[in-house]
Design a protein around this motif. Sequence first.
Motif, PDB file in Angstrom:
ATOM      1  N   GLU A 265       0.816  -1.214   0.000  1.00 34.43           N
ATOM      2  CA  GLU A 265       0.000   0.000   0.000  1.00 34.43           C
ATOM      3  C   GLU A 265       0.848   1.261   0.000  1.00 34.43           C
ATOM      4  OE1 GLU A 265      -4.185  -0.872   2.061  1.00 34.43           O
ATOM      5  OE2 GLU A 265      -2.475  -1.310   3.359  1.00 34.43           O
ATOM      6  N   ALA A 266       1.968   1.223   0.706  1.00 32.20           N
ATOM      7  CA  ALA A 266       2.884   2.361   0.721  1.00 32.20           C
ATOM      8  C   ALA A 266       4.169   1.900   1.383  1.00 32.20           C
ATOM      9  CB  ALA A 266       2.291   3.556   1.462  1.00 32.20           C
ATOM     10  N   ILE A 267       5.275   2.559   1.047  1.00 34.79           N
ATOM     11  CA  ILE A 267       6.546   2.295   1.709  1.00 34.79           C
ATOM     12  C   ILE A 267       7.049   3.597   2.307  1.00 34.79           C
ATOM     13  CG2 ILE A 267       7.831   2.577  -0.477  1.00 34.79           C
ATOM     14  CD1 ILE A 267       9.884   0.564   0.706  1.00 34.79           C
ATOM     15  N   ILE A 268       7.431   3.535   3.577  1.00 30.40           N
ATOM     16  CA  ILE A 268       7.849   4.718   4.325  1.00 30.40           C
ATOM     17  C   ILE A 268       9.319   4.541   4.707  1.00 30.40           C
ATOM     18  CG2 ILE A 268       7.410   6.157   6.352  1.00 30.40           C
ATOM     19  CD1 ILE A 268       4.572   4.593   6.332  1.00 30.40           C
ATOM     20  N   PHE A 269      10.186   5.372   4.159  1.00 29.11           N
ATOM     21  CA  PHE A 269      11.615   5.326   4.483  1.00 29.11           C
ATOM     22  C   PHE A 269      11.853   6.224   5.694  1.00 29.11           C
ATOM     23  CE2 PHE A 269      11.402   4.156   0.039  1.00 29.11           C
ATOM     24  CZ  PHE A 269      12.338   3.129  -0.072  1.00 29.11           C
ATOM     25  N   VAL A 270      12.208   5.615   6.810  1.00 32.17           N
ATOM     26  CA  VAL A 270      12.381   6.341   8.070  1.00 32.17           C
ATOM     27  C   VAL A 270      13.856   6.646   8.273  1.00 32.17           C
ATOM     28  CG1 VAL A 270      11.970   6.317  10.560  1.00 32.17           C
ATOM     29  CG2 VAL A 270      10.375   5.145   9.016  1.00 32.17           C
ATOM     30  N   LYS A 271      14.257   7.863   7.910  1.00 30.25           N
ATOM     31  CA  LYS A 271      15.655   8.296   8.037  1.00 30.25           C
ATOM     32  C   LYS A 271      16.597   7.240   7.455  1.00 30.25           C
ATOM     33  CE  LYS A 271      18.877  10.301  11.393  1.00 30.25           C
ATOM     34  NZ  LYS A 271      19.219  10.437  12.827  1.00 30.25           N
ATOM     35  N   SER A 272      16.180   6.628   6.371  1.00 29.43           N
ATOM     36  CA  SER A 272      16.962   5.571   5.723  1.00 29.43           C
ATOM     37  C   SER A 272      17.132   5.948   4.257  1.00 29.43           C
ATOM     38  CB  SER A 272      16.242   4.220   5.859  1.00 29.43           C
ATOM     39  OG  SER A 272      17.061   3.159   5.450  1.00 29.43           O
ATOM     40  N   PHE A 273      18.312   6.484   3.936  1.00 33.96           N
ATOM     41  CA  PHE A 273      18.559   6.997   2.594  1.00 33.96           C
ATOM     42  C   PHE A 273      19.897   6.481   2.056  1.00 33.96           C
ATOM     43  CE2 PHE A 273      16.445  10.409   5.159  1.00 33.96           C
ATOM     44  CZ  PHE A 273      15.158  10.135   4.720  1.00 33.96           C
ATOM     45  N   ARG A 274      20.104   5.196   2.207  1.00 34.37           N
ATOM     46  CA  ARG A 274      21.329   4.583   1.712  1.00 34.37           C
ATOM     47  C   ARG A 274      21.211   4.296   0.221  1.00 34.37           C
ATOM     48  NH1 ARG A 274      23.991   0.834   6.404  1.00 34.37           N
ATOM     49  NH2 ARG A 274      23.536   2.220   8.164  1.00 34.37           N
ATOM     50  N   ASP A 275      22.326   3.860  -0.366  1.00 35.57           N
ATOM     51  CA  ASP A 275      22.320   3.577  -1.800  1.00 35.57           C
ATOM     52  C   ASP A 275      21.293   2.508  -2.144  1.00 35.57           C
ATOM     53  OD1 ASP A 275      24.325   5.439  -2.038  1.00 35.57           O
ATOM     54  OD2 ASP A 275      25.950   3.970  -2.116  1.00 35.57           O
ATOM     55  N   GLN A 276      21.187   1.490  -1.297  1.00 34.35           N
ATOM     56  CA  GLN A 276      20.211   0.433  -1.554  1.00 34.35           C
ATOM     57  C   GLN A 276      18.790   0.969  -1.446  1.00 34.35           C
ATOM     58  OE1 GLN A 276      20.849  -2.691  -2.669  1.00 34.35           O
ATOM     59  NE2 GLN A 276      18.618  -2.807  -2.900  1.00 34.35           N
ATOM     60  N   ASP A 277      18.585   1.947  -0.583  1.00 31.28           N
ATOM     61  CA  ASP A 277      17.252   2.555  -0.456  1.00 31.28           C
ATOM     62  C   ASP A 277      16.858   3.278  -1.739  1.00 31.28           C
ATOM     63  OD1 ASP A 277      16.758   1.751   2.229  1.00 31.28           O
ATOM     64  OD2 ASP A 277      18.085   3.331   2.926  1.00 31.28           O
ATOM     65  N   VAL A 278      17.831   3.889  -2.397  1.00 36.29           N
ATOM     66  CA  VAL A 278      17.560   4.566  -3.670  1.00 36.29           C
ATOM     67  C   VAL A 278      17.052   3.545  -4.692  1.00 36.29           C
ATOM     68  CG1 VAL A 278      18.568   5.879  -5.565  1.00 36.29           C
ATOM     69  CG2 VAL A 278      19.274   6.355  -3.216  1.00 36.29           C
ATOM     70  N   ILE A 279      17.682   2.374  -4.719  1.00 37.78           N
ATOM     71  CA  ILE A 279      17.274   1.313  -5.652  1.00 37.78           C
ATOM     72  C   ILE A 279      15.869   0.824  -5.303  1.00 37.78           C
ATOM     73  CG2 ILE A 279      17.799  -1.016  -6.461  1.00 37.78           C
ATOM     74  CD1 ILE A 279      20.763  -0.373  -5.917  1.00 37.78           C
TER      75      ILE A 279
END
Length: 451
Positions: A50-64
Motif C-alpha cells: 500500500e505504501a513504503i515509508i523510508f524512516v531516516k533511511s537513505f542509503r544507496d540500496q534505499d535509492v534502488i
Amino acid sequence: MLIWKAQTVNVNIASLRYRCLLPLRYLNQLGIESTVCSNQEPLEVSAQTEAIIFVKSFRDQDVITCERAYQLGVPIILDLCDNIFIDGYAPNSCYVPAQNFQVMARRATAIVTTGEALKAAVEDFLRPLVGEVYVVAIPDGSETLDDIDYSLRMTQWRRLEGWVRQKAKQKTIEKQRGLHAILSACSQQKNRAQRWFNRFSDLLGSHKSEQLIESEQLIESSSVAQLESTTEICKKSKKATSQPIPLVPDPWPKAAKGVKTVLWFGNHGAKYGNFGMLNVLDVVPALHAISQSLPLRLVVVSNSREKYEQHIEPLPFETTYLRWHPRKMYEYIRASDVVIVPNSQSAFSICKSANRAVLALSQGTPVVASHTPALDLLSECIWVDDWEAGLRDYLLNPSVVKAHLARAQQVIEANFSGEVIAQQWLKLLNQVLPSASRSTKPLAERAVLRP
C-alpha cells in the motif's frame, strides 16, 4: 500492508521508536497493518504494497528500492527527523544522505518531518533541485513506558536474527582467516623443503635417485597431513562464541537530604553539529549561581562517559553520570526535580523535535529549555531561555510546578499522544494513497476514526 523501512531495529535509536514503531503501533490499533524492515534483511516490495515509508533511511540500496517501488506504482513517503542538509553531516558514511534524499524525493509522494523548522529546511533544499514537494509536519509522539515495552517486543526476534546473522558472518571471516594462516604455514614449510631438495638435486645433477623421489613424495604427503591435523586441532580447540553482555544501567544515585536534582539526558553529540552534552555548559552559570544558596546536583544521562569526565565532572558543583537506557530513563526523570533542554539553536539543532521536553513533562517533571519552534506548543507550561529564573522557580515554588504540569498534560494529550499521531498519519495516508486502496477496503474505511 504498509512497509516501514528503517536503518536498524536497535530500540536505543530514537528515530526508530518515535518515527516508526510508535506511529505503527497506534495505526495498528486503527486496523492498519504494517511491517518493519531494516538494512539487515531483504526487502520485498510488490504491487500489493500500500505504501513504503523510508524512516531516516537513505542509503544507496534505499535509492534502488525507492525506484523499484515507484515503477510498481507504490506510494513513497520519506520521513526525516534531522537536518541532513548541513555541511559535514555524517562524514564517516559511505554515501551522502542529502544526495540520496534528493534522488528519492523526485519519486516521493510525500515527505514527513518533525516540525515547521525542519519542514522549511527540506523545502529550501529541494525547491531549486526538485521543485515543489508535498511536505507535512507530524511531531514526535509522547512515548510511554508501555510504548517502550511494545518496541522491545516488536523487535526482539528481528534483533536476535540480526545478532545471529552478524555472528555467523564474523564466524565465517574468522574461519577464513584461520584457514589462510594454516595454508600459509604449510606453504612456507613446503617451500623450505622444496628449496632444500633443489639445492641437493643440483649437487647430484639432473638425475634423481629413487630414494630422492620417494623423499619428495613423503614431504608432499606430510604437508597435506599436517594441514589436516592442524585443521582438526583448530576445530577441537575452538572457543565457544561469547554471548553479548547485557546492558545493565547504573542504579539511580540517591541525593543527600535537601539536595535538588537537575537532569540532562540525550545523545552526547557529533562533530557535524553543535548539539548534545556540551550544550549543558551554557547552563553552568545559572547552575553555579543557584548552587551557592541551594544545594543541587547535575545528573547527566548519556552515551559518553569520556566526554562527561572531560567537560562536566570538573564543574564546581556535584555531578553524576549514568548510562542511557530506554526503560530506566522513566525512573531517572521521575526522580529529578527539573529537566534542562539546552539548544545551541544552530542550523542543525534548531530543527530538533520536542520529544525530550514532552517526555519529561509526561513523567511529572518540569522543564527549562532553550527556545526552538518545536516547543511553541508547550510555551504555557515550560520556562524558556531564562535559565536561572526558571530553575529557581521550579526548585522553590511547588505551586508553579503543579500548575505547569497540569497544563502540560492537556497539551500533550491534545497534540502528542500516540492516538493523535496515528490520526495525523492516517490523514496523510488517505491523501497520498489511491482513492481505491489496493486491499479490499481503503484505509479510511478500515480505520476506526476518532474525533
